[in-house]
Design an enzyme around this catalytic site. Structure first.
Site, PDB file in Angstrom:
ATOM      1  N   ILE A  90       0.921  -1.033  -0.007  1.00 23.59           N
ATOM      2  CA  ILE A  90      -0.020   0.017  -0.098  1.00 23.59           C
ATOM      3  C   ILE A  90       0.783   1.446  -0.073  1.00 23.59           C
ATOM      4  CG2 ILE A  90      -2.120  -1.078   1.025  1.00 23.59           C
ATOM      5  CD1 ILE A  90      -1.015  -0.059   3.975  1.00 23.59           C
ATOM      6  N   GLY A  91       2.012   1.330  -0.069  1.00 29.15           N
ATOM      7  CA  GLY A  91       3.049   2.404  -0.007  1.00 29.15           C
ATOM      8  C   GLY A  91       4.532   2.130   0.003  1.00 29.15           C
ATOM      9  N   GLU A  92       5.170   3.043  -0.241  1.00 28.43           N
ATOM     10  CA  GLU A  92       6.718   2.658  -0.350  1.00 28.43           C
ATOM     11  C   GLU A  92       7.272   4.337   0.026  1.00 28.43           C
ATOM     12  OE1 GLU A  92      10.216   0.831  -1.021  1.00 28.43           O
ATOM     13  OE2 GLU A  92       8.625   0.053  -1.698  1.00 28.43           O
ATOM     14  N   GLY A  93       8.390   4.135   0.974  1.00 29.51           N
ATOM     15  CA  GLY A  93       8.976   5.267   1.197  1.00 29.51           C
ATOM     16  C   GLY A  93      10.596   5.141   1.491  1.00 29.51           C
ATOM     17  N   GLY A  94      11.291   5.973   1.789  1.00 25.39           N
ATOM     18  CA  GLY A  94      12.596   5.997   2.092  1.00 25.39           C
ATOM     19  C   GLY A  94      13.183   4.680   3.024  1.00 25.39           C
ATOM     20  N   GLY A 136      11.093   2.092   3.446  1.00 23.39           N
ATOM     21  CA  GLY A 136      10.927   0.650   3.073  1.00 23.39           C
ATOM     22  C   GLY A 136       9.206   0.500   2.713  1.00 23.39           C
ATOM     23  N   VAL A 147       5.258  -0.621   2.582  1.00 18.19           N
ATOM     24  CA  VAL A 147       4.067  -1.008   3.624  1.00 18.19           C
ATOM     25  C   VAL A 147       3.049  -1.835   3.260  1.00 18.19           C
ATOM     26  CG1 VAL A 147       2.615   0.399   5.130  1.00 18.19           C
ATOM     27  CG2 VAL A 147       4.871   1.446   4.594  1.00 18.19           C
ATOM     28  N   LYS A 175       4.825  -2.104   8.312  1.00 13.39           N
ATOM     29  CA  LYS A 175       6.033  -1.198   7.663  1.00 13.39           C
ATOM     30  C   LYS A 175       7.218  -2.071   7.846  1.00 13.39           C
ATOM     31  CE  LYS A 175       7.765   3.431   8.312  1.00 13.39           C
ATOM     32  NZ  LYS A 175       7.363   4.695   9.050  1.00 13.39           N
ATOM     33  N   ASP A 194       9.173  15.899   9.735  1.00 12.93           N
ATOM     34  CA  ASP A 194       8.859  15.832   8.362  1.00 12.93           C
ATOM     35  C   ASP A 194       7.113  15.726   8.257  1.00 12.93           C
ATOM     36  OD1 ASP A 194       9.603  14.953   5.963  1.00 12.93           O
ATOM     37  OD2 ASP A 194       9.550  12.910   6.097  1.00 12.93           O
TER      38      ASP A 194
END
Length: 384
Positions: free
Chosen positions: A52-56, A58, A60, A74, A172
């Protein structure tokens, strides 16, 4: 010794405690521990269909625990260079605090190379994916919904700044870190960059990290993080929500690309209502929307100490404190990485010149030694 060699006292529900989980992870107590096997099962082996997601940090994933609870899982990417530190920071920051407008941490997994955080699942993604995203959302962000989101985020941030000890500076605040539940209640997420600020400390000098476009200039340039750094970021977010557009849009003419600059230009011309999202319908209260925009400009003042604190911001948004009598000045804006580098270099040179002058033999307090000063910054690129 790695910080991850220290684990938890508390056992995971219904399972025998493993010998490798006998010690405490520093600063973290009474947190539920999940096994990797359980989370692997909950996410169907971390199947891409559940991502459902991707960030710096890793990826999710959406998962379902054995008791039927839906969670957001996460995962710390093995390729994340600073992920271990961010994992620990997030765990320490969020494990003992609870608020309606903060994500809820259910537990974590620290098993071998696997470092995973488990949060409550929020059905409506982030503001970046819905209100500001390029993909059309089925969510109707009418004016009353936006008001509730703005006030909710302000309340959550005020709680972090004033309601807990030590204070928490998020570092952030941005649209992609504001998640929405089924009722569109906003939840502040992603505490990987958060810093704890003791009551008797005005600021912390640290590596600059955050998202260009939301970064307070004085923090980005000098590396001094305060609660007012978050206030600046919130001000940018507030204007985004009212205008319905991202803080930076390079597809627009140069003079219109930076939302904060454009908002100030409209304010200076007495046409602030022009920046309000034109898609808003009959429930729009133009006066209230303009008041919110003015609060956003107050939050982004170039003089740090003249920005309101988040408790004051919350009262202003609720109409409990006057906004019209406040002096609004032109906000300071960092346009891009080149601007940041040039200004950081100029500040560093100015500091060095000042220190050399004070340390020179001609100075009455000279010791004959020269002190060298350097400034290091790392900024995370914008856009989720």
């Amino acid at each position: 010794m790695s910080c991850f060699s220290h684990i938890f006292k508390r056992t995971r529900r219904g399972e025998q405690q493993n010998d490798s989980f006998n010690e405490d992870l520093p600063g973290v107590q009474n947190i539920t521990r999940f096994s990797y096997k359980e989370l692997d099962r909950a996410t169907a082996r971390f199947d891409q269909s559940n991502k459902i997601g991707e960030g710096g940090y890793g990826p999710v994933y959406k998962g379902t625990l054995r008791d039927g609870t839906t969670v957001a899982v996460k995962v710390l990417s093995l390729q994340s260079r600073q992920g271990a530190r961010e994992f620990l920071s997030e765990l320490i920051t969020i494990s003992d605090i609870s608020h309606e407008n903060l994500v809820k941490l259910y537990g974590c997994c620290v098993e071998g190379s696997h470092k995973i955080l488990v949060y409550n699942y929020l059905e409506n993604n982030s503001l970046a994916q819905t209100l500001l995203g390029s993909r059309h959302s089925s969510i109707q962000f009418n004016w009353r919904t936006r008001v509730n989101i703005c006030i909710g985020v302000a309340q959550g941030l005020a709680y972090l700044h004033d309601g807990v000890r030590p204070h928490v500076v998020h570092r952030d605040i941005k649209a992609s870190n504001i998640l929405l539940d089924q009722d569109l209640t906003p939840k502040i997420s992603d505490f990987g960059l958060a810093k704890l600020l003791p009551s008797d400390v005005s600021h912390i000098s640290t590596r600059v990290a955050g998202t260009l476009g939301y970064l307070a200039p004085e923090y980005a340039i000098r590396g001094q993080v305060t609660r007012k750094s978050d206030v600046y970021s919130f001000g940018v977010l507030l204007i985004e929500i009212v205008s319905g557009r991202c803080n930076t849009d390079t597809k627009l003419p140069y003079e219109d690309q930076i939302l904060l600059e454009k908002t100030w230009a409209y304010y200076d011309q007495g046409q602030l209502e022009e920046i309000i999202d034109s898609s808003l319908g009959d429930d729009l209260d133009v006066d209230e929307a303009c008041r919110f925009l003015k609060v956003g400009l107050l939050c982004t003042k170039n003089v740090t100490k003249r920005r309101p604190d988040m408790s004051t911001v919350t009262r202003m948004l609720k109409g409990e404190e006057d906004v019209e009598s406040q002096e609004i000045t032109k906000p300071d804006v960092i346009r891009d990485f080149r601007d940041l580098k040039l200004r950081s270099k100029a500040t560093s040179s100015s500091l060095l010149t000042s220190i050399v002058a004070r340390s020179s033999p001609s100075s009455s307090s000279s010791t004959g030694n020269t002190t060298r000063t350097s400034i290091t910054f790392t900024a995370i690129s914008d856009r989720p």
